[in-house]
Structure formats: structure tokens, C-alpha cells
Scaffold this motif. Sequence first.
Motif, PDB file in Angstrom:
ATOM      1  N   TRP A  36       0.485  -1.565   0.568  1.00 31.84           N
ATOM      2  CA  TRP A  36       0.427  -0.042   0.383  1.00 31.84           C
ATOM      3  C   TRP A  36       1.133   1.374  -0.190  1.00 31.84           C
ATOM      4  N   ASN A  37       0.033   2.903  -0.104  1.00 27.78           N
ATOM      5  CA  ASN A  37       1.091   3.240   0.277  1.00 27.78           C
ATOM      6  C   ASN A  37       1.962   4.085  -0.426  1.00 27.78           C
ATOM      7  N   ARG A  38       3.013   4.357  -0.425  1.00 28.58           N
ATOM      8  CA  ARG A  38       4.179   4.720  -1.473  1.00 28.58           C
ATOM      9  C   ARG A  38       5.042   2.877  -1.653  1.00 28.58           C
ATOM     10  N   LEU A  39       4.227   1.885  -1.796  1.00 30.61           N
ATOM     11  CA  LEU A  39       4.499   0.849  -3.192  1.00 30.61           C
ATOM     12  C   LEU A  39       3.453   0.783  -4.173  1.00 30.61           C
ATOM     13  N   THR A  40       2.957   1.383  -4.299  1.00 34.41           N
ATOM     14  CA  THR A  40       1.787   1.157  -5.548  1.00 34.41           C
ATOM     15  C   THR A  40       1.419   2.837  -5.688  1.00 34.41           C
ATOM     16  N   THR A  41       0.808   2.995  -6.677  1.00 39.09           N
ATOM     17  CA  THR A  41       1.285   3.845  -7.950  1.00 39.09           C
ATOM     18  C   THR A  41      -0.145   5.119  -6.890  1.00 39.09           C
ATOM     19  N   ASP A  42      -0.917   5.381  -6.723  1.00 40.67           N
ATOM     20  CA  ASP A  42      -2.003   6.275  -6.343  1.00 40.67           C
ATOM     21  C   ASP A  42      -2.751   5.885  -4.705  1.00 40.67           C
ATOM     22  N   LYS A  43      -1.579   5.012  -4.163  1.00 37.77           N
ATOM     23  CA  LYS A  43      -1.545   4.656  -3.099  1.00 37.77           C
ATOM     24  C   LYS A  43      -3.099   3.424  -2.228  1.00 37.77           C
ATOM     25  N   PRO A  84      10.554  -8.382   5.238  1.00 36.44           N
ATOM     26  CA  PRO A  84      10.700  -7.914   5.321  1.00 36.44           C
ATOM     27  C   PRO A  84      11.307  -6.432   5.977  1.00 36.44           C
ATOM     28  N   LEU A  85      11.887  -5.783   5.872  1.00 33.28           N
ATOM     29  CA  LEU A  85      11.898  -3.959   6.668  1.00 33.28           C
ATOM     30  C   LEU A  85      11.205  -3.447   5.293  1.00 33.28           C
ATOM     31  N   ILE A  86      10.548  -3.395   5.014  1.00 36.51           N
ATOM     32  CA  ILE A  86      10.416  -2.480   3.983  1.00 36.51           C
ATOM     33  C   ILE A  86       9.002  -1.899   4.265  1.00 36.51           C
ATOM     34  N   PRO A  87       9.510  -0.556   4.567  1.00 30.55           N
ATOM     35  CA  PRO A  87       7.525   0.082   4.892  1.00 30.55           C
ATOM     36  C   PRO A  87       6.864  -0.532   4.204  1.00 30.55           C
ATOM     37  N   ASP A  88       5.265  -1.016   4.392  1.00 34.75           N
ATOM     38  CA  ASP A  88       3.864  -0.330   3.421  1.00 34.75           C
ATOM     39  C   ASP A  88       3.762  -1.525   2.604  1.00 34.75           C
ATOM     40  N   VAL A  92      11.618   2.490  -4.080  1.00 36.52           N
ATOM     41  CA  VAL A  92      10.887   1.976  -4.359  1.00 36.52           C
ATOM     42  C   VAL A  92      10.351   2.166  -5.636  1.00 36.52           C
ATOM     43  N   VAL A  93      10.497   0.242  -6.507  1.00 36.87           N
ATOM     44  CA  VAL A  93       9.262   0.633  -7.905  1.00 36.87           C
ATOM     45  C   VAL A  93       8.101   0.368  -7.418  1.00 36.87           C
ATOM     46  N   HIS A  94       6.703   1.218  -7.582  1.00 30.54           N
ATOM     47  CA  HIS A  94       5.635   0.897  -7.438  1.00 30.54           C
ATOM     48  C   HIS A  94       5.341  -0.329  -7.874  1.00 30.54           C
ATOM     49  N   LEU A  95       4.115  -0.959  -7.253  1.00 30.31           N
ATOM     50  CA  LEU A  95       3.769  -2.839  -7.235  1.00 30.31           C
ATOM     51  C   LEU A  95       2.404  -2.519  -8.256  1.00 30.31           C
ATOM     52  N   ASN A  96       1.840  -3.360  -8.549  1.00 29.02           N
ATOM     53  CA  ASN A  96       0.698  -3.471  -9.320  1.00 29.02           C
ATOM     54  C   ASN A  96       0.497  -5.001  -9.098  1.00 29.02           C
ATOM     55  N   VAL A  97      -0.885  -5.217  -9.839  1.00 30.92           N
ATOM     56  CA  VAL A  97      -1.430  -6.796  -9.361  1.00 30.92           C
ATOM     57  C   VAL A  97      -0.921  -7.345 -10.252  1.00 30.92           C
ATOM     58  N   GLU A  98      -0.079  -7.575 -10.760  1.00 27.78           N
ATOM     59  CA  GLU A  98       1.153  -8.290 -11.226  1.00 27.78           C
ATOM     60  C   GLU A  98       1.995  -8.795 -10.485  1.00 27.78           C
TER      61      GLU A  98
END
Length: 544
Positions: free
Chosen positions: A243-250, A422-426, A479-485
Amino acid sequence: MNYPHRIQPILYTCDYLIENLSAGIYSVFAFEDCDEAHGSFCYPQKQAFGWSTSEILSKWTQHTIYNSNTAIINANIILRKPHSFFSAGYPIKTETARFYTINRIPILQLNSTTPVDRGYSHGYLLAPHILDWFYFYLLEENFESISKYQEFYALVDPASNFFHYPVDYLLEIQGIIQGMQARTDCNLFLYEFDRPFDRIDLLAMNSYIERRTIKTDPRTDEMVKSTIDDAVNYPNCSQVVVWNRLTTDKRIIAGRNMDGECDIRRVTVSTTVLFAVNSSDKSKQYRYISLMWPGMIGTLSGINETGLYCMENAGPSQIGGQIKGLTPVSYIATHVLRTLNAHFATITEVKNAFEAFVSDPILNNDSKIWPIKRAPSELKGPICGPGSVFVLTTMSNEGGNACVLEGDRYGGRIRTSMQAIPLIPDCIIATNHFHLYDFTSSLHDKHCNFDSDVSFSSLHRYESMRHRLEMEFRLKSNVVHLNVENILSLLQSACEGRTEHTIEVELETNGNITIHVHLAASIFGLWYVPYEPARTIQFEDLFT
């Protein structure tokens, strides 16, 4: 032989001789050579096969062959095969419900505002398939024995007071039975038990994961065999949320692999249903969807209209005795979905929703049922009887947009992002072990819950998703943005060939909810569901 007029257990009769076998004990296994099979057993969902029994209420019969030409007499072989969801002539709607498909996913839309009416429509429309799931998964695949099932049947019987069933729960169960009884084309007589299918059978179906609840200490000698049996059927689910910073539109993107309910006929695939349950007549209850099976009124995979995602993985439990008065966790999950608003639900409110079903302490005042060394807990117990790893999403931003409730029959803790690798936020990952609730690890990579080793499978699936997140999706400090794929790729990395369905859910900030469902292939083989095509559905389309 004379049979009750209500049943026709034998479709064909013939004289037969079993030849050319060495002396020993054998099982009788039979199937129908359907036209498509051409003599090979490649369509188990179409080719009926069954067990044989020499007397009613016995265990499966072991036929002893004394010589190479022994005629076996009076062996009643029961052959069944699953029903198609959309056979000609089946009812597809009632006044308050309808059964249909969206993108080839079976949907049961339940609009009734009372538990009895909702249950009646459910039972009336899905009666044959409820029996299929009972026979082919619960009885044959899960219990593998009439005598073992009879023991569980006695415990789920409300008269035993072993489990606690809320009033609405029992009303909906009774409604389903009444709906099934109204189907004149569906025979409810159970030949193996010499009685009709009843509400206790339906309670057993809804409590199938509570088999883990009734276990006593598995380290005692007399429990060795049952521990092995439980391990065979132990689910291996995996989940991930970003969520949040890991996705394009939060937006929040969550995914789950549902593993372990794998029967040879693939009935847990052919009878998968997406339930769309409207709000009840009680105030402040939310609509929700549930991906489960016919006859199920609880859920292990659900989302409500506010965007609250609540899905369960099997988890461990402390060693102790049998706790009485527990409510099936699948029904607790429906309570969470009906009552919590994702926009405002805090971790405290999540805990309160689960603790509403804490077992009555008066039923459990025997000190022998409690662990000698009880793990520190922030949840009141007894709760979460089977040992559960619940993943939930909220939008209140307390501890992030997702959390994991790690609970057993004695208590539990809430895990949030950054409290485990993993100690990665969001982001947060879950498999089948706890990371906060009595978790210990050593320099030699030995991981334990309650002083017992975590299973290799759970560790492997967790590490596989973790490394893929860290190595493929995290580029230095950006951090790149993640999507459904990307989420699907993580779930593919955690698939071990026993996944019956996979779900990805997108929860957008504007309220849109998109569900992507993958079902296992119907052909014979391994269950690599995350590699099957997705079928995409919008939440609101399920209620139009």
C-alpha cells in the motif's frame, strides 16, 4: 438386498470375481469409464468412484484376499460423482436470491435481510452441491473415515456444548437445511449413516478447520497417528499486502493463495462460489463478498463494501487441552466484515471484534487445559481455536493499512508492517507461522513457535515472497511501484502445487474494489492456480 425406498445406492448389479492377486488387504476402488476418458482415469471430476463398506457405520472396509480366485460377496460399493452447477432444470433464483455467473465465476447473490430467509435461499439453490462438498471433500478427503467423522459430529452437535454458536448462526444453518429439504429433486438420505443429511452435518462442514481445535498434545505417543493425519490435510496458504508508497496511487493491493483443500475430484474447484451477501436488517451492517463453497455461511476469504479485507491462513497453537465454547473462526470473520468500516477501523477495534467471541471462562476452569508456559498475549482468550493467521486491511493508518492477527485458542498478538522481515515500509507478508506471537529464531536459522519448529513449507513460502520483494522490486533507495501483476508474481513464487484458488484485491482510495479470481484447472494434475488466467469482477457488479 432390501434398501429403504428413499435411496437407490446401486445403479448396476453384476457378479464379479477378483482374480490373480496375492494374499493381502485391499481397498475396492471403482470408477466410470466416461466417453471422454477412453479407458484412462484423467477426468476424476466426471468419473464417479467410491468406497465400499460391509456394514452401516463401519470404517472403510478392508477386503482380505485369501487366494487368487476369491469371490467377494455382499460388498456394497457406493458410486457418486459431482453435479454440474448449471444442470438443466435446476432453479437459479428465489424471491431474495439468484445464482448466476460473471466472467465464468459462479455467484450466489443473497439479498434477504434475515438469517433464516438467507439460509433458505442458499440451501434451496445449492442443495446438490452442498452434498457434493460434504461427500467428496469433508468425508472422503478430509476425514477419510466414517468413525473419525462420527467423533467430530458428536462434538459439533449443539447439545454437546463443545462449540459456541451465536443465535443468528444457528438460524442461518437451519434455514439452509429447510431450503435443501424443499428441493424435491435432491435426495438428502446418507446411506453410510442410515439417516438424512442434517444441521449437525452442516455445522461440521462450516467447522472443518476446527478439527485443529480438538487436538490435544501432539507430542504424546497416543497422538502420533492423528498428528500424521492432520499434517496430510494441513493447509499451506500465503498472503501479501502492499500500500501507500509501494503503489502508484496509494491504493491497497492484497493477494492470497488458498491451499490445502485439494480433493482428487477437484470438487473444491468445481463448487467454488463467490457469495455476495447484502446487509441484514440489523443497523450498521455492511455488504460483503466471500469466496467459499456451498453450505458455508462463514468465510476464510472475504471483503466488505468499505474495503475491509479479512482472510485467514492456518496457524500454529500452543500445546494444551481442548478448549470449550469456541465459535468457528470463519463465522467470526463474517462478523468482522459485517461490522467494521475499513475507513475508521483501528487495531483496537479489530481486536474488539475478535474478542467479542471469547469463550466463557466458566467452561474452561480446569487448569489442565491451559499451557504450562503460556505465551504473552495482547488478545483476550480463548479465541481463534484452530490457530489462525488473519490478514486484514484498514484505511485508518494506525500501524499502516494492513495488519496480521496471530492468534490461537489462548490469545494472540497483532503484527504490523516493519515488525517482521522484510523491513520494507508499507508491505506485509503472511504464511502459516507467527512472527510476533511467541516466535523465536537462532543464528542457525532455526525458527520456532511455542518451542516447536516452524514447518519448512511455511518458511520457504515466506522467504520466497520476501526475497522477491527485496531483490526484484526494491532498487537501491528507490522503491518501484507495484501492481497486480507484481502481487501475482509473489503468489506464484509461493505456490507449491496445492493451491485451489488465488485472489488479488485492489482497494482504491475512491472506493472502487476490484477482485481478480484464479481457479485451479479442472483437469487431473497439480494445482498451480496462480498460473491460471484471472477472472476480474467489480465489487458493485455483484449487487446489481
